[in-house]
Design an enzyme around this catalytic site. Structure first.
Site, PDB file in Angstrom:
ATOM      1  N   ASN A   1       0.807   3.938  14.333  1.00 31.25           N
ATOM      2  CA  ASN A   1       1.609   2.897  14.978  1.00 31.25           C
ATOM      3  C   ASN A   1       2.555   3.543  15.968  1.00 31.25           C
ATOM      4  OD1 ASN A   1       4.193   3.536  13.561  1.00 31.25           O
ATOM      5  ND2 ASN A   1       2.915   3.057  11.786  1.00 31.25           N
TER       6      ASN A   1
ATOM      7  N   ASP B   1       0.210   0.327   6.292  1.00 31.82           N
ATOM      8  CA  ASP B   1      -0.035  -0.478   5.093  1.00 31.82           C
ATOM      9  C   ASP B   1      -1.457  -0.276   4.564  1.00 31.82           C
ATOM     10  OD1 ASP B   1       2.499  -1.566   4.939  1.00 31.82           O
ATOM     11  OD2 ASP B   1       2.036  -3.172   6.352  1.00 31.82           O
TER      12      ASP B   1
ATOM     13  N   LYS C   1     -17.052  13.500  13.378  1.00 36.22           N
ATOM     14  CA  LYS C   1     -16.828  12.451  14.374  1.00 36.22           C
ATOM     15  C   LYS C   1     -17.954  11.401  14.273  1.00 36.22           C
ATOM     16  CE  LYS C   1     -16.336  11.833  19.305  1.00 36.22           C
ATOM     17  NZ  LYS C   1     -16.803  12.316  20.594  1.00 36.22           N
TER      18      LYS C   1
ATOM     19  N   PRO D   1      -0.076   2.657  -1.084  1.00 34.21           N
ATOM     20  CA  PRO D   1       1.050   2.361  -1.977  1.00 34.21           C
ATOM     21  C   PRO D   1       2.310   2.056  -1.165  1.00 34.21           C
ATOM     22  CG  PRO D   1       0.482   4.705  -2.021  1.00 34.21           C
ATOM     23  CD  PRO D   1      -0.564   4.022  -1.209  1.00 34.21           C
ATOM     24  N   ASP D   2       3.119   1.141  -1.675  1.00 37.97           N
ATOM     25  CA  ASP D   2       4.407   0.857  -1.021  1.00 37.97           C
ATOM     26  C   ASP D   2       5.419   1.856  -1.580  1.00 37.97           C
ATOM     27  OD1 ASP D   2       6.987  -0.149  -0.386  1.00 37.97           O
ATOM     28  OD2 ASP D   2       6.084  -2.099   0.035  1.00 37.97           O
ATOM     29  N   ILE D   3       5.785   2.825  -0.770  1.00 39.46           N
ATOM     30  CA  ILE D   3       6.607   3.955  -1.244  1.00 39.46           C
ATOM     31  C   ILE D   3       7.999   3.475  -1.660  1.00 39.46           C
ATOM     32  CG2 ILE D   3       7.580   6.200  -0.602  1.00 39.46           C
ATOM     33  CD1 ILE D   3       5.208   6.440   1.410  1.00 39.46           C
TER      34      ILE D   3
ATOM     35  N   PHE E   1      14.149  -0.329   5.691  1.00 41.08           N
ATOM     36  CA  PHE E   1      14.214  -0.761   7.076  1.00 41.08           C
ATOM     37  C   PHE E   1      13.135  -1.813   7.263  1.00 41.08           C
ATOM     38  CE2 PHE E   1      16.787   1.405  10.325  1.00 41.08           C
ATOM     39  CZ  PHE E   1      17.556   2.200   9.495  1.00 41.08           C
TER      40      PHE E   1
ATOM     41  N   LYS F   1      12.046  -9.626   2.219  1.00 41.87           N
ATOM     42  CA  LYS F   1      11.609  -8.238   1.993  1.00 41.87           C
ATOM     43  C   LYS F   1      12.576  -7.509   1.071  1.00 41.87           C
ATOM     44  CE  LYS F   1       9.062  -6.596   5.502  1.00 41.87           C
ATOM     45  NZ  LYS F   1       8.795  -6.058   6.830  1.00 41.87           N
TER      46      LYS F   1
END
Ligand code: CTP
Length: 420
Positions: free
Chosen positions: A233, A302, A312, A328-330, A346, A360
């Site tokens: 991202n 995510d 490749k 996993p959501d750390i 954040f 959230k």
């Protein structure tokens, strides 16, 4: 030196410029320091004036530049007193010759006299050709300065003005400015042994996080698709690195777990570089039992590719379908530990900021969440944050990311201490 013009809490340095090609960078250094609220008095050696003009430095700092100790005997004494009243003397660039003078305690010009007569910390940023730096005499002199309690900032390795490559380049100006500000802040908020009684900082009411162990995640993560491609991202890491620096300034022991970025690590933080969300999760899991505060600034992907190819992937005529598995959501993992550190999240949202941020914070069960609009924040130097906690909302108005990070850390420190 702390005079009529500046508020009493402002920090002042003498910026000593000596005669090397890196002297031209001193102009930018002065500008960066002044931008951060540091008062800068420039003193130059005669040799430095061959590389950058005193007029440039005077125009930038708004103060006459000190050069010659014989200009007026009376003023000469006052100039030395200025060195004494400063919070630090910073020599940037410091030539091999000037370092040798400092090591011997020579005082044959105004700047070296100020250094010898000082009553404050001396910070020296060497800059010279790699062979001068490697010379046994220079190494001996630098080691002597370190033994004398002088802070040596850099040098680093890289391309030199003479075209050679090697050790001896002055630290980049941004990094030098950061080092100086961290030093001035630490004197204010943590109180070094040498700090004078009643000394006040850049911000007089700073919270102190001395000895508090903090983990900060920053940057994007990169999820491989094959040997050369991946999903990532647009996070630059700037906000996370600014948070790490602000925490460091308050005396915290910072571990910065960072995905791939092009940024320099703030000096003094323990840096752990990772690439994927899984690696970030591992790094956090290993270190979190010792942490007092966890701040998740990273834009963690995510999803990851279910089966990344080691080679490749070759193009074919049909569609390529990638299966993505959730990562996993750390932050949620850390917050759900039996004895979690104080957790801060954040949230970058592209719409419905308040609604999503509040949800959230609740979903992740964290006491504090800093939210911003992603389209304004990503990659930018400035941002605007809204903090959500049990007491409601607190707006941190638009500012550069370091200013915001410092304000955020003040808020974090207050909430953290209230919970103890
Ligand atoms: N976070 C995390 N691990 C993840 C995802 C997010 O630790 N796998 C953390 C981030 O570092 C940030 C917070 O959770 O502190 C919110 O991240 P964000 O991407 O805004 O939210 P998500 O939980 O991923 O939700 P969504 O993408 O649906 O907005």
């Amino acid at each position: 030196m702390r005079g009529i013009m500046e508020p009493a809490q402002q920090k002042h340095i003498v910026l000593g410029i000596t005669g090397g090609i890196a002297a031209y960078k001193a102009a930018e250094l002065a500008r960066l320091l002044m931008k951060q609220g540091v008062g800068v008095q420039v003193a130059m050696t005669e040799a430095a004036c061959h590389f950058i003009t005193p007029a440039t430095m005077q125009a930038l700092t708004g103060r006459p530049v000190l050069i010659n100790q014989w200009d007026a005997a009376e003023n000469g004494m006052a100039h030395i007193a200025m060195g004494r009243a400063a919070d630090a003397i910073v020599i940037a660039p410091a030539t091999a010759d000037f370092i040798a003078k400092l090591a011997l305690g020579l005082a044959d010009d105004l700047l070296s006299t100020m250094c010898l007569a000082r009553d404050c910390q001396l910070l020296v940023a060497p800059a010279m050709n790699r062979q001068m730096w490697g010379n046994a005499a220079t190494q001996r002199n630098v080691a002597q300065l370190a033994r004398d309690g002088v802070d040596i900032l850099g040098p680093v390795s890289g391309v030199q003005a003479c075209g050679e490559e090697g050790m001896g380049r002055m630290l980049e100006t941004e990094e030098l400015a950061r080092e100086v500000v961290v030093f001035l802040q630490s004197r204010s908020s943590v109180g070094r042994a040498s700090a004078r009684q009643g000394d006040v900082g850049l911000k007089p009411d700073l919270q102190n996080l001395s000895g508090v162990k903090m983990i900060i995640t920053a940057g994007p993560t990169y999820e491989a698709i094959d040997a050369v491609r991946g999903i990532t991202n647009r996070s630059s890491g700037k906000m996370g690195y600014a948070v790490a620096q602000a925490a460091q300034e308050l005396g915290a022991e910072v571990t910065l777990i960072s995905g791939p970025t092009a940024l320099h690590k703030p000096h003094g933080v323990q840096a752990v570089d990772v690439i994927s969300a899984a690696q970030m999760f591992d790094a956090v899991q290993q270190r979190v039992p010792a942490a007092d505060i966890f701040i998740g600034v990273a834009a963690v992907a995510d999803y990851r590719v279910a089966q990344a190819s080691a080679q490749k992937i070759k193009k074919s005529d049909g569609n390529l379908i990638l299966e993505l598995l959730p990562n996993p959501d750390i932050l949620a993992y850390v917050a759900s530990l039996p004895q979690p550190p104080f957790c801060v999240g954040f949230a970058a949202e592209s719409e419905n900021l308040r609604e999503y941020a509040t949800a959230k914070r609740k979903a992740k069960n964290i006491p504090l969440l800093a939210a911003n609009l992603a389209q304004q924040a990503i990659g930018a130097d400035e941002n605007e944050l809204i903090l959500f906690d049990d007491a409601g909302e607190h707006v941190l108005p638009r500012a550069d990311k370091l200013t915001l990070a410092r304000a955020l850390l003040q808020h974090v420190a207050k909430l953290y201490k209230d919970r103890l």
